[in-house]
Structures are given as structure tokens and as C-alpha cells.
Design a protein around this motif. Sequence first.
Motif, PDB file in Angstrom:
ATOM      1  N   GLY A   1       0.811  -1.214   0.000  1.00 48.72           N
ATOM      2  CA  GLY A   1       0.000   0.000   0.000  1.00 48.72           C
ATOM      3  C   GLY A   1       0.844   1.263   0.000  1.00 48.72           C
ATOM      4  O   GLY A   1       0.581   2.207  -0.769  1.00 48.72           O
ATOM      5  N   GLN A   2       1.875   1.297   0.844  1.00 47.29           N
ATOM      6  CA  GLN A   2       2.750   2.464   0.899  1.00 47.29           C
ATOM      7  C   GLN A   2       3.529   2.619  -0.404  1.00 47.29           C
ATOM      8  O   GLN A   2       3.755   3.743  -0.882  1.00 47.29           O
ATOM      9  CB  GLN A   2       3.714   2.330   2.080  1.00 47.29           C
ATOM     10  N   GLY A   3       3.961   1.483  -0.971  1.00 42.64           N
ATOM     11  CA  GLY A   3       4.703   1.546  -2.223  1.00 42.64           C
ATOM     12  C   GLY A   3       3.872   2.109  -3.365  1.00 42.64           C
ATOM     13  O   GLY A   3       4.325   2.980  -4.119  1.00 42.64           O
ATOM     14  N   LEU A   4       2.638   1.617  -3.502  1.00 44.96           N
ATOM     15  CA  LEU A   4       1.758   2.129  -4.551  1.00 44.96           C
ATOM     16  C   LEU A   4       1.436   3.603  -4.332  1.00 44.96           C
ATOM     17  O   LEU A   4       1.350   4.385  -5.295  1.00 44.96           O
ATOM     18  CB  LEU A   4       0.456   1.313  -4.586  1.00 44.96           C
ATOM     19  N   ALA A   5       1.272   4.002  -3.060  1.00 44.19           N
ATOM     20  CA  ALA A   5       0.948   5.395  -2.746  1.00 44.19           C
ATOM     21  C   ALA A   5       2.061   6.329  -3.214  1.00 44.19           C
ATOM     22  O   ALA A   5       1.793   7.372  -3.836  1.00 44.19           O
ATOM     23  CB  ALA A   5       0.730   5.553  -1.241  1.00 44.19           C
ATOM     24  N   ASN A   6       3.302   5.972  -2.934  1.00 41.36           N
ATOM     25  CA  ASN A   6       4.418   6.830  -3.344  1.00 41.36           C
ATOM     26  C   ASN A   6       4.683   6.740  -4.839  1.00 41.36           C
ATOM     27  O   ASN A   6       4.976   7.753  -5.483  1.00 41.36           O
ATOM     28  CB  ASN A   6       5.680   6.448  -2.566  1.00 41.36           C
ATOM     29  N   LEU A   7       4.571   5.539  -5.400  1.00 40.88           N
ATOM     30  CA  LEU A   7       4.832   5.372  -6.830  1.00 40.88           C
ATOM     31  C   LEU A   7       3.827   6.174  -7.657  1.00 40.88           C
ATOM     32  O   LEU A   7       4.198   6.941  -8.556  1.00 40.88           O
ATOM     33  CB  LEU A   7       4.762   3.889  -7.175  1.00 40.88           C
ATOM     34  N   ILE A   8       2.545   6.007  -7.361  1.00 46.13           N
ATOM     35  CA  ILE A   8       1.500   6.728  -8.104  1.00 46.13           C
ATOM     36  C   ILE A   8       1.499   8.204  -7.727  1.00 46.13           C
ATOM     37  O   ILE A   8       1.318   9.085  -8.572  1.00 46.13           O
ATOM     38  CB  ILE A   8       0.124   6.084  -7.838  1.00 46.13           C
ATOM     39  N   GLY A   9       1.725   8.480  -6.430  1.00 44.43           N
ATOM     40  CA  GLY A   9       1.720   9.866  -5.965  1.00 44.43           C
ATOM     41  C   GLY A   9       2.772  10.724  -6.636  1.00 44.43           C
ATOM     42  O   GLY A   9       2.572  11.944  -6.807  1.00 44.43           O
ATOM     43  N   SER A  10       3.893  10.127  -7.038  1.00 44.74           N
ATOM     44  CA  SER A  10       4.953  10.912  -7.680  1.00 44.74           C
ATOM     45  C   SER A  10       4.492  11.487  -9.025  1.00 44.74           C
ATOM     46  O   SER A  10       5.089  12.454  -9.509  1.00 44.74           O
ATOM     47  CB  SER A  10       6.197  10.042  -7.885  1.00 44.74           C
ATOM     48  N   PHE A  11       3.459  10.925  -9.617  1.00 41.26           N
ATOM     49  CA  PHE A  11       2.915  11.435 -10.871  1.00 41.26           C
ATOM     50  C   PHE A  11       1.770  12.433 -10.634  1.00 41.26           C
ATOM     51  O   PHE A  11       1.208  12.967 -11.584  1.00 41.26           O
ATOM     52  CB  PHE A  11       2.422  10.285 -11.748  1.00 41.26           C
ATOM     53  N   PHE A  12       1.424  12.643  -9.346  1.00 42.00           N
ATOM     54  CA  PHE A  12       0.372  13.619  -8.997  1.00 42.00           C
ATOM     55  C   PHE A  12       0.916  14.654  -8.025  1.00 42.00           C
ATOM     56  O   PHE A  12       0.216  15.112  -7.124  1.00 42.00           O
ATOM     57  CB  PHE A  12      -0.829  12.895  -8.384  1.00 42.00           C
ATOM     58  N   SER A  13       2.193  15.017  -8.212  1.00 40.56           N
ATOM     59  CA  SER A  13       2.848  16.089  -7.450  1.00 40.56           C
ATOM     60  C   SER A  13       2.912  15.832  -5.946  1.00 40.56           C
ATOM     61  O   SER A  13       3.006  16.769  -5.161  1.00 40.56           O
ATOM     62  CB  SER A  13       2.140  17.434  -7.706  1.00 40.56           C
ATOM     63  N   GLY A  14       2.859  14.564  -5.562  1.00 43.09           N
ATOM     64  CA  GLY A  14       2.976  14.249  -4.142  1.00 43.09           C
ATOM     65  C   GLY A  14       4.392  13.816  -3.804  1.00 43.09           C
ATOM     66  O   GLY A  14       4.924  12.909  -4.445  1.00 43.09           O
ATOM     67  N   TYR A  15       5.013  14.460  -2.823  1.00 42.66           N
ATOM     68  CA  TYR A  15       6.340  14.006  -2.434  1.00 42.66           C
ATOM     69  C   TYR A  15       6.201  12.881  -1.405  1.00 42.66           C
ATOM     70  O   TYR A  15       5.095  12.543  -0.981  1.00 42.66           O
ATOM     71  CB  TYR A  15       7.195  15.167  -1.916  1.00 42.66           C
ATOM     72  N   ALA A  16       7.321  12.274  -1.020  1.00 44.89           N
ATOM     73  CA  ALA A  16       7.315  11.040  -0.231  1.00 44.89           C
ATOM     74  C   ALA A  16       6.375  11.123   0.970  1.00 44.89           C
ATOM     75  O   ALA A  16       6.432  12.064   1.757  1.00 44.89           O
ATOM     76  CB  ALA A  16       8.729  10.715   0.240  1.00 44.89           C
ATOM     77  N   SER A  17       5.513  10.126   1.094  1.00 46.08           N
ATOM     78  CA  SER A  17       4.537  10.092   2.173  1.00 46.08           C
ATOM     79  C   SER A  17       4.737   8.840   3.016  1.00 46.08           C
ATOM     80  O   SER A  17       5.423   7.903   2.629  1.00 46.08           O
ATOM     81  CB  SER A  17       3.108  10.106   1.625  1.00 46.08           C
ATOM     82  N   ALA A  18       4.144   8.855   4.191  1.00 45.21           N
ATOM     83  CA  ALA A  18       4.207   7.704   5.102  1.00 45.21           C
ATOM     84  C   ALA A  18       3.012   7.788   6.038  1.00 45.21           C
ATOM     85  O   ALA A  18       2.175   8.690   5.931  1.00 45.21           O
ATOM     86  CB  ALA A  18       5.518   7.695   5.888  1.00 45.21           C
ATOM     87  N   GLY A  19       2.939   6.834   6.963  1.00 47.85           N
ATOM     88  CA  GLY A  19       1.860   6.878   7.939  1.00 47.85           C
ATOM     89  C   GLY A  19       2.078   8.002   8.932  1.00 47.85           C
ATOM     90  O   GLY A  19       3.192   8.226   9.406  1.00 47.85           O
ATOM     91  N   SER A  20       1.032   8.723   9.235  1.00 48.04           N
ATOM     92  CA  SER A  20       1.107   9.833  10.185  1.00 48.04           C
ATOM     93  C   SER A  20       0.489   9.410  11.515  1.00 48.04           C
ATOM     94  O   SER A  20      -0.676   8.993  11.557  1.00 48.04           O
ATOM     95  CB  SER A  20       0.367  11.053   9.637  1.00 48.04           C
TER      96      SER A  20
END
Length: 601
Positions: free
Chosen positions: A308-327
Motif C-alpha cells: 500500500g505504501q509503495g503504490l501510494a508513493n509510486l503513483i503519488g509521484s505522478f500527482f505532485s505528491g512528495y514522499a509520504s508515510a503513515g502519520s
Amino acid sequence: MSLSLDNCPSCKLWLYRVFPFLRWWPMVNKDSNKADIIAGITGAMIVLPQGVAFATIAGMPPEYGLYAAMVPAIIAALFGSSWHLVSGPTTAISIAVFAAMSPFADPGSPQFVSMVLTLTFLTGVFQLALGLARMGVLVNFISHTVVIGFTAGAALLIAASQVKSFFGIAIERGAHFHVVLEQLIMQFDHLNPYVTTVGAVTLATGILARKFIPKVPYMIVAMVVGSIVAFLINLEFGVELTKIKTVGALPAHLPPLSLPDFSYATIHKVVFPALVVTMLALTEAVSISRAIATKSEQRIDGNQEFVGQGLANLIGSFFSGYASAGSFNRSGVNYASGAQTPLATVYAAIFLVLILLLVAPLASYLPNAAMAGILFLVAWSLIDFHHIRSIGKTSKAETVVLWVTLIGTLVDLEKGIFFGILLSLTLYLYRVSRPSLIPEVPAKEEGAYHLMDAHGHHECPQFRIVRINGSIFFGAVDYVQNGLTQIDEANPDQKSVMIIASGINFIDVAGAEMLAQEARRRRKLGGGLYFYRCKDSIYKFLRKSDKLDDIGAGAFFPAMSNWIKPIYSTLNPEICRNCKYRIFPECQTYLPDGEPRTTDA
């Protein structure tokens, strides 16, 4: 005939792994939707100031912190395993991104943004690969102490990065921690009183709001008050004199599509930082989801969380999202707000978009000093004083790990956490390479097969019983062998040794060879090496490694078997004749050669 998933468990399991949201989708109903919407609104209100603050820490334009809380948060919620984990920008990841990328490009510049998106993409690739390879166990090797030390170090770096904005002094961006302290002391007489007032009022407001109105997001309250104070000061004295700078208006639109830089030069620079962010982000996500799962009584799948985290960062990089994690903050609030399913995170992202469209222009009134005050609060809340004190009281080794990680993080954030992990693993290996060897004697109760610690009791002059607790692997072989050798070196008559093996969970080839060697050595001395309560797995391994011939198949005694009689018969009768201790029942009636005892020794 239609195929039912209930009749095909393997098909069902495969489908749940590919689409994990199918597990909780049947839980969605009118009541859960209502609870998730309320939790989503609360989450959106909280992430608004946090997103701007964390993007500032990362050296990214403020709006990128909000973008990281939109698409990546939705993907992580749908494809992770936790029902309450909320992903997005975090302090630790933000400071790691800034520390890793600032040497290569000016923070906030297009080149910097492009490199950060590449780092985010690679982080997603690494996380996804680890998840698909079922390597979720890796995060277990990052100790809690390392995480506490790293987080405290990152908190100090966050505070240091905002000193210039809080006090209105000139400090080079990205300066090392000690340089910031030096510059603060040297320029203390040149602090901007107007900027410092705004920062101090924002800081005080945040502290008071968090204490007296905990149900209202204290960051928003502090931002509003700080902005009003800055506006009034500028109105009274003029911007030219006060020099109070603002964040600037945020773009009021959806996250724009983006393309990471896939050039070899960029990838070469960001690969190592991406590995650091990967492990840090996964540690945060899994530890937070497990912490909340203890309250919600939900089972967490670490491997699925990696995916889940991998897909979030991989796809997010194409939607202007920088590295994310659980908050931790947003996940805790999400659970406390009554969220029932991951749809709460989806709703939070949608509401964040709506809020951004409405309030984006107002960011032009938000002073940098007010943002610095808020980040001081964030930094303070990151330092886990309770556990730091607890570690200091309970373990010197863990205290060393804590301070090495903390200080290493202040010197070089990327390497600080690796030094902490390396030291923590080294101490762990040191401990497991020294399994305990505890001398024991038979329990005093008649007919008992139990044994007790030999401390304070007499042992047999010819026969040592020792309990080994721990695995006998290549790292522990030398220690165990020295311990067994010291027995007959201290007392040459103790030629026979019996190992209570119930505490031995694992033996490798080196361990098996050492035991075989010890058995041969003791036979040459005229004694033997015996095992009591040896696990079947250990016995089978010794048999497969062809060591039973050296040790002797008759040297193994199962639980509740009479091991005393056969071993006693091998002892020296003359030593037994004059023995005063007689710790075995057989000692009381006859000598090892069968001669009845006629007189007391």
C-alpha cells in the motif's frame, strides 16, 4: 455453474491480496459512512496546516504538502491493511527529504522539486518490491530505541531549520545544526523584534489552544492568531520596517500531473536517499498501524502495508505528491474521531481538495514567523521524553544506541539512522552470541525430575549439569565452547557434562561441529557429553549433519527419563567413595561400580 469464492479459499486469498479493500468493503453501510464522513472532515482540517508546515520542512513549495495528502493517502488507504492508518506528509520524512536533496539543488526550485519526485518514485518502487517479496519482517530489525533517537534528532533539525524565520536573522538555508546555534548566539543582538513577536505569539497561542481547547485544531488557531498579529503590526509600522514575510497564496486547483526526472544522473544521486526514506517510511507506517490495531483489535499484514505504501508513493509521484508515510497524529485523530473504515481517509482527501479551493488565497496572509512557531510546536511534540527517560534508567546499551542515533542524525540525517540500526543490531548479535550457561543440580524433593539453580548448593565433584538458554550458531560457538572447557579446567574431575537443552531453539552447522568436538574431547578425558530434554528439531539436525556418531545416540535423554542411573555408572567409584555431598539418590545407596555403601563418607 457459477464459481463461488467461498468454495475456492485460494482464489479468495489471492483476490484479497490484489484488492485488499474487498476485505472491509462489506462493512460499509449508512452508519459507517456517517462516522467516516465526520472523521474525514476532522482529518482534512488537521492536515491543512500540517501539509503546509511539512512541505516547508522538506524544502518544497507549501502546496506540495497538501498534494501529498490527497492521491497518495487514498491509494494507501485502499491498498494497505490498516483500517485507520492515514498516510501523507510527515515530519521525519520531510526532514529526511530536505537533508538528502538540499545538497543537490536549491530547496523550492524546479530542479529540487523534480529530484524529490524522483526520490518519491524510487521509494515507492522499493517499498512495493519489498511488499511483493514478503519482506515485511525487515522493519522488525529497526529497534524502537533507534526510532525514538532518530525522531528526537529530526525534531531538533526541524527546530533549527526554523530559527531564522522565527527570529528574523540571516542563516544559510540547510546549515548544520551546530552552525545554526553559533549563528543564533552571534546574531542575538540583531533579532528582528517584530518577526520574533509574531513567532512567539503563535507559539504561545498553540500551546494554550492545545491545553484549553483540545477539540479545536490548535495549529489552525495558532495560524489565525499569528496572522492577525502580523497584520496589525504591519498596519502600525509598515512592511518595510517590520520585514514580516508571508508564505504566499497557494494555487487553488487539483494536484497537477507531474513527471519525475528519470535521467541516470538524477537516479544515481537519489538511490541511496530513497533507501533511507523507504525504511523510515515503512517503519513509521507499520509501527503506527500496529499501535492503533492494538486498540481497534485489528490484525495488520506488514507485507500488505508495504504494498500500500509503495503504490501510494509510486503513483503519488505522478500527482505532485512528495514522499509520504503513515502519520501518527492524523491516524490517532482518525481513530479517535470514530472512523469505521479506510473510507474516512478517502473522504478526508476529498474534503481537503474542497477546503484548498476555498482557503488557498488566505495563505498570502500567513507569516513565515507564524509557520516557524507552529513547527517549533511540532518539533517539541516529536521528542518522546517519557521513553527517553525510561531508556536511560533501564538500559545502558539502549541509551548508547539512543544517543548515537540522535547525535548521528544531527550530524548527517541519512547516516544517523543507519548508524543507529547498525549499532542496535551489533548489540543484539552480541547478546545472542552469549547464551547463558547456568549450572544446575537436581531438585531436593525425592523422586523429582526437576532441576534448580546450583547457586548456593553443592554440585557433583565429577559431573556438571548446565542449562544453556539461547541458540548455538556460528556467532555463539566460541563463547559456548569456552564455557564448557572452563568446567574441567576449573575442576579436572568434572569430566562429564550434561546439557539441559530445552532452552536451545536453534543449532547451525558450526554449532553441531562444536558439540561433536566437545563430545570427542570429553571421551578422551574419560567422561562424556550428554543432553536432557533436547528438542526434536535439534536432534534431527544433529542426525542429518552426521554428528550423532561423535556425540553418541545414547547421550540423549528425553523429558522425565531416568538419566541419573546410566550417567552415575560412568563416574569414578573412588571419588564417589569419599564424596561428602551425594546429590543424587543413587549416591546414598551404592557406588558407581555397584558396590553397596557400608560406611558414611
